[in-house]
Design a protein around this motif. Sequence first.
Motif, PDB file in Angstrom:
ATOM      1  N   LYS A  41       0.827  -1.208   0.000  1.00  0.00           N
ATOM      2  CA  LYS A  41       0.000   0.000   0.000  1.00  0.00           C
ATOM      3  C   LYS A  41       0.863   1.261   0.000  1.00  0.00           C
ATOM      4  O   LYS A  41       0.549   2.240  -0.700  1.00  0.00           O
ATOM      5  N   ALA A  42       1.955   1.228   0.754  1.00  0.00           N
ATOM      6  CA  ALA A  42       2.838   2.396   0.805  1.00  0.00           C
ATOM      7  C   ALA A  42       3.500   2.645  -0.544  1.00  0.00           C
ATOM      8  O   ALA A  42       3.660   3.802  -0.969  1.00  0.00           O
ATOM      9  N   LYS A  43       3.856   1.577  -1.237  1.00  0.00           N
ATOM     10  CA  LYS A  43       4.541   1.713  -2.520  1.00  0.00           C
ATOM     11  C   LYS A  43       3.567   1.948  -3.669  1.00  0.00           C
ATOM     12  O   LYS A  43       3.902   2.648  -4.642  1.00  0.00           O
ATOM     13  N   HIS A  44       2.371   1.396  -3.552  1.00  0.00           N
ATOM     14  CA  HIS A  44       1.374   1.495  -4.631  1.00  0.00           C
ATOM     15  C   HIS A  44       0.050   1.961  -4.029  1.00  0.00           C
ATOM     16  O   HIS A  44      -0.886   1.181  -3.857  1.00  0.00           O
ATOM     17  N   PRO A  45      -0.056   3.243  -3.675  1.00  0.00           N
ATOM     18  CA  PRO A  45      -1.215   3.739  -2.930  1.00  0.00           C
ATOM     19  C   PRO A  45      -2.546   3.588  -3.663  1.00  0.00           C
ATOM     20  O   PRO A  45      -3.606   3.622  -3.014  1.00  0.00           O
ATOM     21  N   LYS A  46      -2.535   3.412  -4.968  1.00  0.00           N
ATOM     22  CA  LYS A  46      -3.800   3.253  -5.695  1.00  0.00           C
ATOM     23  C   LYS A  46      -4.448   1.889  -5.450  1.00  0.00           C
ATOM     24  O   LYS A  46      -5.643   1.713  -5.682  1.00  0.00           O
ATOM     25  N   LEU A  47      -3.649   0.941  -4.991  1.00  0.00           N
ATOM     26  CA  LEU A  47      -4.202  -0.389  -4.717  1.00  0.00           C
ATOM     27  C   LEU A  47      -4.913  -0.390  -3.367  1.00  0.00           C
ATOM     28  O   LEU A  47      -4.453   0.217  -2.404  1.00  0.00           O
ATOM     29  N   HIS A  48      -6.034  -1.079  -3.297  1.00  0.00           N
ATOM     30  CA  HIS A  48      -6.713  -1.330  -2.031  1.00  0.00           C
ATOM     31  C   HIS A  48      -6.197  -2.661  -1.484  1.00  0.00           C
ATOM     32  O   HIS A  48      -6.095  -3.638  -2.230  1.00  0.00           O
ATOM     33  N   THR A  49      -5.875  -2.708  -0.204  1.00  0.00           N
ATOM     34  CA  THR A  49      -5.349  -3.935   0.384  1.00  0.00           C
ATOM     35  C   THR A  49      -6.237  -4.390   1.531  1.00  0.00           C
ATOM     36  O   THR A  49      -6.667  -3.581   2.363  1.00  0.00           O
ATOM     37  N   ILE A  50      -6.518  -5.692   1.568  1.00  0.00           N
ATOM     38  CA  ILE A  50      -7.336  -6.280   2.626  1.00  0.00           C
ATOM     39  C   ILE A  50      -6.689  -7.588   3.061  1.00  0.00           C
ATOM     40  O   ILE A  50      -6.431  -8.459   2.228  1.00  0.00           O
ATOM     41  N   ARG A  51      -6.456  -7.732   4.349  1.00  0.00           N
ATOM     42  CA  ARG A  51      -5.899  -8.983   4.854  1.00  0.00           C
ATOM     43  C   ARG A  51      -6.973 -10.062   4.825  1.00  0.00           C
ATOM     44  O   ARG A  51      -8.065  -9.883   5.377  1.00  0.00           O
ATOM     45  N   SER A  52      -6.677 -11.178   4.193  1.00  0.00           N
ATOM     46  CA  SER A  52      -7.627 -12.286   4.128  1.00  0.00           C
ATOM     47  C   SER A  52      -6.889 -13.543   3.698  1.00  0.00           C
ATOM     48  O   SER A  52      -6.042 -13.503   2.805  1.00  0.00           O
ATOM     49  N   ASP A  53      -7.223 -14.656   4.331  1.00  0.00           N
ATOM     50  CA  ASP A  53      -6.597 -15.949   4.065  1.00  0.00           C
ATOM     51  C   ASP A  53      -7.618 -16.835   3.358  1.00  0.00           C
ATOM     52  O   ASP A  53      -8.682 -17.140   3.913  1.00  0.00           O
ATOM     53  N   VAL A  54      -7.303 -17.287   2.151  1.00  0.00           N
ATOM     54  CA  VAL A  54      -8.262 -18.080   1.381  1.00  0.00           C
ATOM     55  C   VAL A  54      -8.493 -19.462   1.975  1.00  0.00           C
ATOM     56  O   VAL A  54      -9.428 -20.163   1.577  1.00  0.00           O
ATOM     57  N   ALA A  55      -7.650 -19.874   2.928  1.00  0.00           N
ATOM     58  CA  ALA A  55      -7.843 -21.166   3.584  1.00  0.00           C
ATOM     59  C   ALA A  55      -8.782 -21.067   4.781  1.00  0.00           C
ATOM     60  O   ALA A  55      -9.106 -22.085   5.396  1.00  0.00           O
ATOM     61  N   ASP A  56      -9.231 -19.859   5.094  1.00  0.00           N
ATOM     62  CA  ASP A  56     -10.074 -19.622   6.269  1.00  0.00           C
ATOM     63  C   ASP A  56     -11.465 -19.185   5.815  1.00  0.00           C
ATOM     64  O   ASP A  56     -11.644 -18.074   5.315  1.00  0.00           O
ATOM     65  N   SER A  57     -12.449 -20.050   6.003  1.00  0.00           N
ATOM     66  CA  SER A  57     -13.810 -19.761   5.536  1.00  0.00           C
ATOM     67  C   SER A  57     -14.389 -18.510   6.178  1.00  0.00           C
ATOM     68  O   SER A  57     -15.075 -17.720   5.513  1.00  0.00           O
ATOM     69  N   ALA A  58     -14.115 -18.309   7.462  1.00  0.00           N
ATOM     70  CA  ALA A  58     -14.646 -17.137   8.147  1.00  0.00           C
ATOM     71  C   ALA A  58     -14.066 -15.854   7.581  1.00  0.00           C
ATOM     72  O   ALA A  58     -14.778 -14.848   7.415  1.00  0.00           O
ATOM     73  N   GLN A  59     -12.767 -15.872   7.270  1.00  0.00           N
ATOM     74  CA  GLN A  59     -12.149 -14.681   6.689  1.00  0.00           C
ATOM     75  C   GLN A  59     -12.692 -14.398   5.291  1.00  0.00           C
ATOM     76  O   GLN A  59     -12.852 -13.240   4.900  1.00  0.00           O
TER      77      GLN A  59
END
Length: 260
Positions: free
Chosen positions: A46-64
């Motif tokens: 995000k700091a290097k490419h501020p136009k990108l939106h970033t969201i923490r999420s793990d595809v192995a975790d159904s709840a996430q």
Amino acid sequence: MKLTKRTVLITGGSAGIGLAFALKFAELGNEVIVTGRRQPVLDQVKAKHPKLHTIRSDVADSAQIAALAARVKSDFPGLDVLVNNAGISRYRNLKASTADLSELMVEMDVNVGGVLRMTSAFTDMLTANKGTLINISSGLAFVPLPCLPIYCATKAAIHSYTQSLRFQFEDSGVEIIEIMPPAVKTDMTADLSEGDGITLITTDELVKLSFASLRTGALEIHPGQSRQLALMRRVAPDFINRQLWKVSRKLVPVEVGQRG
């Protein structure tokens, strides 16, 4: 595929192939969201490419994934492109038993389970917005690299799954695309060396080849050496399988090892 004025979500987009695709989509004027498991890495992106939106999420975790879908539906209701890119690999010695039987499923949980979960979670948005689903599999879906046996099996599974998706979605207005990269120079391939028939391409080369095919409307894309692997699988399967075993044999751990 229409490549501009889209809202794009890319899993595993904080590095490697995923980030390269994210930057290209952003360069074309699209709104791009990337996910990843590691918040510090996402913060750096995000700091290097501020136009990108970033969201923490793990595809192995159904709840996430459920939380991610709820957030995207709220904050990005126009989402119309999902790129299932997140993946991991493990070197495996199939002759060595392991006490941790659950660890044997980690590649399946991420590489296959992640694609299934994400696709299901975002099907309604893609359908409502007449969107595009892109699954990143691998040229190794056609022929295995035996030092990565479960990884290759996951990519073969995604290839088959994507074909079924294409049939079931054919009257929905949703475009189903599969990109099958060859060996690409990323952290995941750091131990592979060129030679004996293996050629590594850069992420920039992969993006260039892939987007050229996307512009033509191709639904199954074989950049670089992936096309050769698909051809060899048909005309000389024994030769190509033996060649890849020769190349990768030295990477099979003496005991169960892992990477990714």
